[in-house]
Design a protein around this motif. Structure first.
Motif, PDB file in Angstrom:
ATOM      1  N   LEU A 129      21.500  -7.820 -41.448  1.00 18.76           N
ATOM      2  CA  LEU A 129      22.460  -7.771 -40.344  1.00 18.76           C
ATOM      3  C   LEU A 129      21.828  -8.296 -39.056  1.00 18.76           C
ATOM      4  O   LEU A 129      22.456  -9.041 -38.298  1.00 18.76           O
ATOM      5  N   MET A 130      20.573  -7.929 -38.794  1.00 23.98           N
ATOM      6  CA  MET A 130      19.858  -8.460 -37.633  1.00 23.98           C
ATOM      7  C   MET A 130      19.710  -9.969 -37.734  1.00 23.98           C
ATOM      8  O   MET A 130      19.866 -10.697 -36.746  1.00 23.98           O
ATOM      9  N   PHE A 131      19.407 -10.436 -38.938  1.00 23.60           N
ATOM     10  CA  PHE A 131      19.289 -11.882 -39.164  1.00 23.60           C
ATOM     11  C   PHE A 131      20.598 -12.590 -38.853  1.00 23.60           C
ATOM     12  O   PHE A 131      20.621 -13.647 -38.213  1.00 23.60           O
ATOM     13  N   THR A 132      21.725 -11.991 -39.291  1.00 19.79           N
ATOM     14  CA  THR A 132      23.029 -12.596 -39.038  1.00 19.79           C
ATOM     15  C   THR A 132      23.330 -12.657 -37.542  1.00 19.79           C
ATOM     16  O   THR A 132      23.811 -13.674 -37.033  1.00 19.79           O
ATOM     17  N   CYS A 133      23.016 -11.574 -36.840  1.00 24.02           N
ATOM     18  CA  CYS A 133      23.294 -11.533 -35.400  1.00 24.02           C
ATOM     19  C   CYS A 133      22.482 -12.575 -34.636  1.00 24.02           C
ATOM     20  O   CYS A 133      23.002 -13.277 -33.760  1.00 24.02           O
ATOM     21  N   THR A 134      21.191 -12.693 -34.952  1.00 21.07           N
ATOM     22  CA  THR A 134      20.356 -13.663 -34.246  1.00 21.07           C
ATOM     23  C   THR A 134      20.753 -15.098 -34.601  1.00 21.07           C
ATOM     24  O   THR A 134      20.724 -15.981 -33.741  1.00 21.07           O
ATOM     25  N   SER A 135      21.128 -15.339 -35.857  1.00 17.40           N
ATOM     26  CA  SER A 135      21.576 -16.684 -36.240  1.00 17.40           C
ATOM     27  C   SER A 135      22.859 -17.058 -35.511  1.00 17.40           C
ATOM     28  O   SER A 135      23.032 -18.201 -35.070  1.00 17.40           O
ATOM     29  N   THR A 136      23.754 -16.078 -35.373  1.00 10.50           N
ATOM     30  CA  THR A 136      25.004 -16.327 -34.638  1.00 10.50           C
ATOM     31  C   THR A 136      24.720 -16.586 -33.161  1.00 10.50           C
ATOM     32  O   THR A 136      25.305 -17.481 -32.541  1.00 10.50           O
ATOM     33  N   LEU A 137      23.808 -15.805 -32.584  1.00  9.03           N
ATOM     34  CA  LEU A 137      23.428 -15.998 -31.186  1.00  9.03           C
ATOM     35  C   LEU A 137      22.765 -17.356 -30.976  1.00  9.03           C
ATOM     36  O   LEU A 137      23.009 -18.041 -29.973  1.00  9.03           O
ATOM     37  N   GLN A 138      21.950 -17.780 -31.938  1.00  8.48           N
ATOM     38  CA  GLN A 138      21.306 -19.086 -31.865  1.00  8.48           C
ATOM     39  C   GLN A 138      22.341 -20.196 -31.879  1.00  8.48           C
ATOM     40  O   GLN A 138      22.267 -21.159 -31.098  1.00  8.48           O
ATOM     41  N   LEU A 139      23.336 -20.076 -32.765  1.00  5.45           N
ATOM     42  CA  LEU A 139      24.402 -21.071 -32.829  1.00  5.45           C
ATOM     43  C   LEU A 139      25.207 -21.090 -31.530  1.00  5.45           C
ATOM     44  O   LEU A 139      25.555 -22.162 -31.022  1.00  5.45           O
ATOM     45  N   TYR A 140      25.475 -19.901 -30.988  1.00  5.20           N
ATOM     46  CA  TYR A 140      26.251 -19.841 -29.733  1.00  5.20           C
ATOM     47  C   TYR A 140      25.494 -20.508 -28.592  1.00  5.20           C
ATOM     48  O   TYR A 140      26.105 -21.179 -27.751  1.00  5.20           O
ATOM     49  N   LEU A 141      24.176 -20.321 -28.550  1.00  4.68           N
ATOM     50  CA  LEU A 141      23.386 -20.900 -27.463  1.00  4.68           C
ATOM     51  C   LEU A 141      23.477 -22.423 -27.483  1.00  4.68           C
ATOM     52  O   LEU A 141      23.627 -23.067 -26.439  1.00  4.68           O
ATOM     53  N   VAL A 142      23.397 -23.017 -28.682  1.00  2.00           N
ATOM     54  CA  VAL A 142      23.523 -24.473 -28.800  1.00  2.00           C
ATOM     55  C   VAL A 142      24.923 -24.917 -28.371  1.00  2.00           C
ATOM     56  O   VAL A 142      25.089 -25.900 -27.633  1.00  2.00           O
ATOM     57  N   CYS A 143      25.942 -24.184 -28.830  1.00  2.00           N
ATOM     58  CA  CYS A 143      27.321 -24.531 -28.457  1.00  2.00           C
ATOM     59  C   CYS A 143      27.549 -24.359 -26.955  1.00  2.00           C
ATOM     60  O   CYS A 143      28.315 -25.122 -26.344  1.00  2.00           O
ATOM     61  N   TYR A 144      26.887 -23.364 -26.360  1.00  2.00           N
ATOM     62  CA  TYR A 144      27.042 -23.125 -24.915  1.00  2.00           C
ATOM     63  C   TYR A 144      26.561 -24.329 -24.119  1.00  2.00           C
ATOM     64  O   TYR A 144      27.257 -24.792 -23.204  1.00  2.00           O
ATOM     65  N   TYR A 145      25.386 -24.846 -24.455  1.00  2.00           N
ATOM     66  CA  TYR A 145      24.862 -25.987 -23.697  1.00  2.00           C
ATOM     67  C   TYR A 145      25.591 -27.281 -24.068  1.00  2.00           C
ATOM     68  O   TYR A 145      25.646 -28.208 -23.258  1.00  2.00           O
ATOM     69  N   GLY A 146      26.152 -27.341 -25.275  1.00  2.00           N
ATOM     70  CA  GLY A 146      27.014 -28.471 -25.602  1.00  2.00           C
ATOM     71  C   GLY A 146      28.261 -28.468 -24.736  1.00  2.00           C
ATOM     72  O   GLY A 146      28.703 -29.519 -24.254  1.00  2.00           O
TER      73      GLY A 146
ATOM     74  N   TYR B  30      14.484 -13.134 -32.191  1.00  2.00           N
ATOM     75  CA  TYR B  30      14.232 -13.953 -33.374  1.00  2.00           C
ATOM     76  C   TYR B  30      12.852 -13.652 -33.956  1.00  2.00           C
ATOM     77  O   TYR B  30      12.675 -13.591 -35.171  1.00  2.00           O
ATOM     78  N   ILE B  31      11.866 -13.459 -33.089  1.00  2.00           N
ATOM     79  CA  ILE B  31      10.518 -13.138 -33.566  1.00  2.00           C
ATOM     80  C   ILE B  31      10.514 -11.782 -34.274  1.00  2.00           C
ATOM     81  O   ILE B  31       9.909 -11.623 -35.348  1.00  2.00           O
ATOM     82  N   ILE B  32      11.206 -10.797 -33.691  1.00  2.00           N
ATOM     83  CA  ILE B  32      11.287  -9.480 -34.324  1.00  2.00           C
ATOM     84  C   ILE B  32      11.981  -9.578 -35.675  1.00  2.00           C
ATOM     85  O   ILE B  32      11.540  -8.976 -36.670  1.00  2.00           O
ATOM     86  N   THR B  33      13.063 -10.356 -35.721  1.00  2.00           N
ATOM     87  CA  THR B  33      13.775 -10.534 -36.985  1.00  2.00           C
ATOM     88  C   THR B  33      12.903 -11.237 -38.009  1.00  2.00           C
ATOM     89  O   THR B  33      12.896 -10.883 -39.196  1.00  2.00           O
ATOM     90  N   ALA B  34      12.152 -12.238 -37.533  1.00  2.00           N
ATOM     91  CA  ALA B  34      11.266 -12.963 -38.452  1.00  2.00           C
ATOM     92  C   ALA B  34      10.214 -12.036 -39.048  1.00  2.00           C
ATOM     93  O   ALA B  34       9.907 -12.105 -40.248  1.00  2.00           O
TER      94      ALA B  34
END
Length: 281
Positions: free
Chosen positions: A188-205, A65-69
């Motif tokens: 594309l990198m932004f999309t991948c990291t945003s998707t990974l971020q969403l998955y991480l929240v859903c994983y712990y949910g 995320y930092i690299i993408t930012a």
């Protein structure tokens, strides 16, 4: 399509920023979790603290995320400052949520493990019932903390889930139209990291729901056969209380889980395919 994605992300980030301004309730939630946190080395070992502390996926997400930012904010200074605000608000709020949720999961795992390994006997009925009372009290505290998490982060999560599907769809269309140039690669990198971020929240949910359900199985499967009648009655009550799994919820409208992530990705893919066919036609 690019500006629609940026505006959706901007709205999402600002909502998360205002969520993060709830300093008192977030501090109270942090203090309550800190009070429950195991203090001694033996307790941390029993709680399996390392399994619920900054997993590799989370560290990878932060670094990516930092690299993408950095790639996104490589623009004029004003735009960069504005984008850093968006990225920081978006990421920091989810980091808070994930860290709080990891601790809730850790305590549920400890309760289930303690109950499953406990061996009650009718000869020490008082100690057995006191043991159950401590677990029930802790379970009630965790339920209250989970509801507090849902109340604090529910609004931003609901908007995030809805926006993520929109952003994923339009960024994919943008890359499809523009091709893999410099701008397309960064998006594309932004999309991948945003998707990974969403998955991480859903994983712990999903994990908190699974671990809360494990309490029911632990209560049923542990060695209650030699316990007193009163202990068995308490176990039945605990099983009944834990039949309804706890969940991370977006304002009560949408449970945050693997299934939610799958549905959002499916919807985004279908909309993307439909719009692409319309453009090609």
């Amino acid at each position: 399509m690019k500006y629609i994605s940026v505006i959706a992300y901007w709205i999402n980030s600002d909502v998360r920023f205002f969520t993060s301004l709830q300093h008192k309730v977030i501090s109270r939630l942090r203090d309550n979790l800190e009070a429950l946190y195991p203090k001694t080395k033996e307790q941390r070992k029993d709680y399996n603290v390392n399994e619920f502390y900054w997993p590799r996926l989370l560290i990878f997400l932060v670094r990516t995320y930092i690299i993408t930012a950095v790639a996104i904010v490589f623009e004029p200074l004003c735009t960069s400052v504005f984008n850093v605000h968006m990225v920081s608000s978006n990421m920091a709020t989810d980091l808070w949520l994930v860290c709080f949720q990891m601790q809730i999961c850790m305590h549920f795992n400890y309760i289930a493990k303690s109950l499953q390994n406990y061996k009650p006997h009718r000869n020490h009925d008082k100690e057995d019932r006191e043991f159950l009372a401590r677990l029930v009290d802790k379970h009630n505290v965790l339920i209250d903390l989970q509801r507090e998490i849902n109340r604090i982060f529910g609004g931003s999560m609901l908007l995030s889930l809805l926006n993520s599907a929109v952003v994923l769809c339009f960024v994919s269309l943008y890359v499809e139209v523009q091709g893999l140039n410099m701008d397309g690669v960064s998006m594309l990198m932004f999309t991948c990291t945003s998707t990974l971020q969403l998955y991480l929240v859903c994983y712990y949910g999903q994990l908190v729901s699974t671990l809360s359900e494990d309490l029911m199985h632990a209560a049923y499967c542990h060695s209650w056969q030699d316990a007193s009648i009163s202990y068995k009655k308490f176990i039945i009550i605990i099983i009944r209380r834990t039949q309804e799994a706890l969940e991370l919820s977006a304002m009560g409208y949408l449970p945050v889980s693997h299934e939610t992530f799958r549905r959002l990705m499916t919807i985004a893919l279908r909309v993307f395919v439909c719009i692409r066919e319309m453009i090609q036609t």
